[in-house]
Design an enzyme around this catalytic site. Structure first.
Site, PDB file in Angstrom:
ATOM      1  N   LYS A 214       0.903  -1.231  -0.009  1.00 55.26           N
ATOM      2  CA  LYS A 214       0.098   0.010  -0.086  1.00 55.26           C
ATOM      3  C   LYS A 214       1.051   1.219  -0.046  1.00 55.26           C
ATOM      4  CE  LYS A 214      -4.292   0.878   2.469  1.00 55.26           C
ATOM      5  NZ  LYS A 214      -5.123   0.712   3.707  1.00 55.26           N
ATOM      6  N   GLU A 220       9.776  -5.768   4.616  1.00 53.45           N
ATOM      7  CA  GLU A 220      10.110  -6.801   4.082  1.00 53.45           C
ATOM      8  C   GLU A 220       9.665  -7.020   2.450  1.00 53.45           C
ATOM      9  OE1 GLU A 220       8.219  -7.902   8.263  1.00 53.45           O
ATOM     10  OE2 GLU A 220       8.024  -6.561   6.774  1.00 53.45           O
ATOM     11  N   GLY A 274      -5.541  -4.412   5.084  1.00 50.29           N
ATOM     12  CA  GLY A 274      -4.771  -5.450   4.580  1.00 50.29           C
ATOM     13  C   GLY A 274      -5.484  -6.745   4.393  1.00 50.29           C
ATOM     14  N   ARG A 275      -5.745  -7.247   5.497  1.00 48.33           N
ATOM     15  CA  ARG A 275      -6.235  -8.465   5.714  1.00 48.33           C
ATOM     16  C   ARG A 275      -7.748  -8.711   4.884  1.00 48.33           C
ATOM     17  NH1 ARG A 275      -5.937  -5.879  10.294  1.00 48.33           N
ATOM     18  NH2 ARG A 275      -7.826  -5.434  11.321  1.00 48.33           N
ATOM     19  N   GLU A 361      -5.736 -10.801  13.703  1.00 51.04           N
ATOM     20  CA  GLU A 361      -5.472  -9.647  13.883  1.00 51.04           C
ATOM     21  C   GLU A 361      -6.549  -8.698  13.881  1.00 51.04           C
ATOM     22  OE1 GLU A 361      -1.825  -8.077  11.126  1.00 51.04           O
ATOM     23  OE2 GLU A 361      -3.613  -7.628   9.803  1.00 51.04           O
ATOM     24  N   HIS A 392      -5.100 -37.417  11.722  1.00 45.22           N
ATOM     25  CA  HIS A 392      -3.805 -37.940  11.934  1.00 45.22           C
ATOM     26  C   HIS A 392      -3.027 -37.120  12.640  1.00 45.22           C
ATOM     27  CE1 HIS A 392      -5.331 -41.798   9.925  1.00 45.22           C
ATOM     28  NE2 HIS A 392      -5.847 -40.732   9.480  1.00 45.22           N
ATOM     29  N   LYS A 517       7.943  -4.204  15.155  1.00 41.06           N
ATOM     30  CA  LYS A 517       8.432  -3.395  13.794  1.00 41.06           C
ATOM     31  C   LYS A 517       9.465  -2.282  14.234  1.00 41.06           C
ATOM     32  CE  LYS A 517       5.014  -3.717  10.374  1.00 41.06           C
ATOM     33  NZ  LYS A 517       3.931  -2.774   9.719  1.00 41.06           N
TER      34      LYS A 517
END
Length: 554
Positions: A214, A220, A274-275, A361, A392, A517
């Site tokens: 954005k 990162e 974002g999510r 979040e 399993h 951060k």
């Protein structure tokens, strides 16, 4: 929102539910499931999707009390305010309008008095045009070769949602045919191992890189973007960047500075978290490059279908509302801190990781929307794996350890059916036998009496007893095409919003991401100073100093 709104936990409706818990704790699901009329009224069919919540530790009275809680929390009003474009994300002073990303072209959804839908469609049309040109070979790379491989670079919400949809579409017959000869990869982690994995076997000449950020400042993502820019430049020359890299961003200045033509930047808006951004250019651009815009438009229509359902259906017929209220009941009243997401469909293997982010979040908050400390827990710990793999793995704990409410997600029609000669059932029927059996196994359990009648040796009886009374919901989809994938996504997005609206928190900010951060920035400065000027580690506590020193010595 008015700064004086009281906490939901002081309302009579909340306390009424608190008092109701003992009554429910004394009732076993074995007994609740004998009441056919209760079970009938906890079965909901909407547009081919079936929700069965009869295996929740709840009576019809519980559900009525939850509706009263919803009224006390002004749930309908909060939904209306979200759909009306009001700035319900008050800490960032923003509207919350991911519903506008998949609205039909003629819809009107206002933010600050302006209809945002035409802007959304302007970007969608631009994506359609661009992805068509790349796919039909009229947009080529620097050496004239068609671009058949796409690497999408982004992290968090810029990666988990699109990856879930991509993984779910890969085996859908229509989408698969449409993606023939193309590949899409996602680079998220700043770990150089992730870079190495993503460019292995790719040729820069045939690769298009989509950078999703954005602000175009996410540490990162931008380091990964610079790494791939170097990979392209060193193979094809610096001028190739304009042909091989595009951006999804709102910061056109930094996009241009990076070397990308601003005409090849695709916008989204600050009213998209974002999510919640998979239906924006964040997801639609890379997915359209892979599958073609018509397939992704069906995905958007599926999400839009649930948006309309959520906004128009009465609460007793409203899938996200019912799921959200039951989650609040499980977390805040019955005290179950986790939820397992169990899709009996391998194509949904990335669904739980995406919902982990959307849910944890959004609702991992300790204060109300007005900043008051909460005297109750919010949010749940989400995890999951596709069935039957999970059986399993961690089902042992779910059956005989802690109580963890489960979401069972099944699909009527397999994307890739297999029928083997001489087998009792098809492969999909084998899978779905488990989907139908597991919720009952959790609900009923197995008693010592039953084991005795089976002549189980006495010393093994305690080990083979299952207490049962473990709640779950079952969600059955007609198939898993692009449209159904959109529906599933929107059901969970709105369910999470319902929980936040009831708890009285802000599900649309994420300040908890910031602190780590900012501390990382101090460490980065120290690493640079130590590596370039051999400066000693200072300004950290003893433990961090010792670890950093050891890291630098190596």
């Amino acid at each position: 929102m008015a700064s004086s709104s009281p906490l939901i936990s002081v309302t009579p409706e909340w306390n009424d539910l608190k008092a109701h818990v003992d009554e429910i704790k004394n009732t076993h699901l074995r007994n609740l499931l004998t009441d056919d009329s209760r079970c009938q009224s906890m079965l909901l069919d909407s547009d081919g999707i079936v929700l069965d919540y009869s295996r929740q530790q709840a009576t019809l009275e519980t559900i009525q009390k939850l509706f009263q809680l919803a009224q006390a929390a002004s749930l309908k009003d909060k939904i209306n305010r979200m759909y009306g474009g009001e700035r319900i994300n008050s800490t960032e002073n923003r509207s919350v309008l991911h519903i506008a990303l998949r609205a039909s072209r003629d819809a009107v959804i206002n933010s600050d008095g302006e209809n945002v839908v035409p802007e959304v469609w302007k970007v969608l049309d631009k994506i359609k045009d661009f992805s068509d040109r790349v796919r039909n070979g009229s947009w080529v790379g620097a050496t004239g070769k068609p671009l058949k491989d796409v690497v999408a670079v982004g992290i968090g919400g810029s990666f988990l949602g699109p990856l879930f949809v991509h993984t779910a579409l890969q085996t859908d017959p229509e989408a698969k045919e449409s993606a023939s000869g193309r590949q899409l990869r996602f680079l998220a982690n700043v770990d150089p191992v992730d870079v190495a994995r993503n460019i292995t076997g790719l040729n820069p000449e045939t690769t298009l890189v989509v950078i999703v950020s954005k602000t175009f400042t996410t540490a990162e993502t931008m380091l990964n973007a610079r790494t791939l820019r170097e990979w392209i430049s060193s193979a094809l020359g610096p001028s190739a960047v304009a042909k091989h890299m595009v951006a999804v961003s709102t910061n056109l200045t930094l996009v241009e500075k990076f070397g990308i033509d601003p005409n090849n930047a695709f916008a989204f808006w600050d009213w998209v978290g974002g999510r919640y951004s998979v239906c924006s250019a964040v997801g639609v651009l890379p997915l359209s490059l892979q599958y073609g815009f018509p397939v992704i438009e069906k995905f958007l229509k599926g999400a839009s279908n649930i948006d309309q359902h959520f906004n128009s259906q009465p609460f007793e017929r409203n899938i996200p509302v019912l799921l959200g209220l039951l989650s609040v009941w499980n977390v805040s009243f019955l005290g179950y801190p986790a939820r397992a997401i169990l899709p009996y469909c391998q194509a949904l293997e990335k669904f739980a990781p995406h919902i982990q982010q959307v849910s944890m979040e959004s609702n991992g908050k300790g204060v109300s929307i007005d900043g008051l400390p909460l005297p109750f827990e919010t949010g749940e710990i989400d995890f999951g794996e596709p069935g039957t793999n999970g059986q399993h793995s961690f089902y042992q704990l779910i059956h005989q350890g802690r109580v963890i409410p489960c979401d069972f997600i099944g699909v009527v029609k397999s994307q890739q059916p297999v029928f083997l000669k001489d087998e009792v059932v098809s492969n999909h029927d084998e899978l779905m036998s488990n989907f139908f059996a597991q919720p009952d196994a959790l609900a009923y359990g197995k008693t010592a009496d039953q084991l005795q009648k089976e002549n189980v040796s006495p010393h093994l009886i305690p080990h083979k007893t299952f207490s049962g009374n473990r709640p779950s919901v079952s969600l059955l989809l007609p198939s898993l095409n692009a449209y159904n994938i959109g529906q599933l996504l929107a059901i969970y997005e709105h369910r999470i919003a319902v929980e936040g609206f009831i708890w009285g928190i802000n599900s649309f900010d994420q300040w908890g991401v910031e602190l780590g951060k900012s501390l990382a920035t101090q460490v980065r400065k120290q690493l640079h100073a130590s590596r370039t000027k051999e400066e000693p580690v200072q300004g950290f506590n003893f433990s961090t100093t010792a670890l950093l020193t050891r890291y630098l010595q190596a």
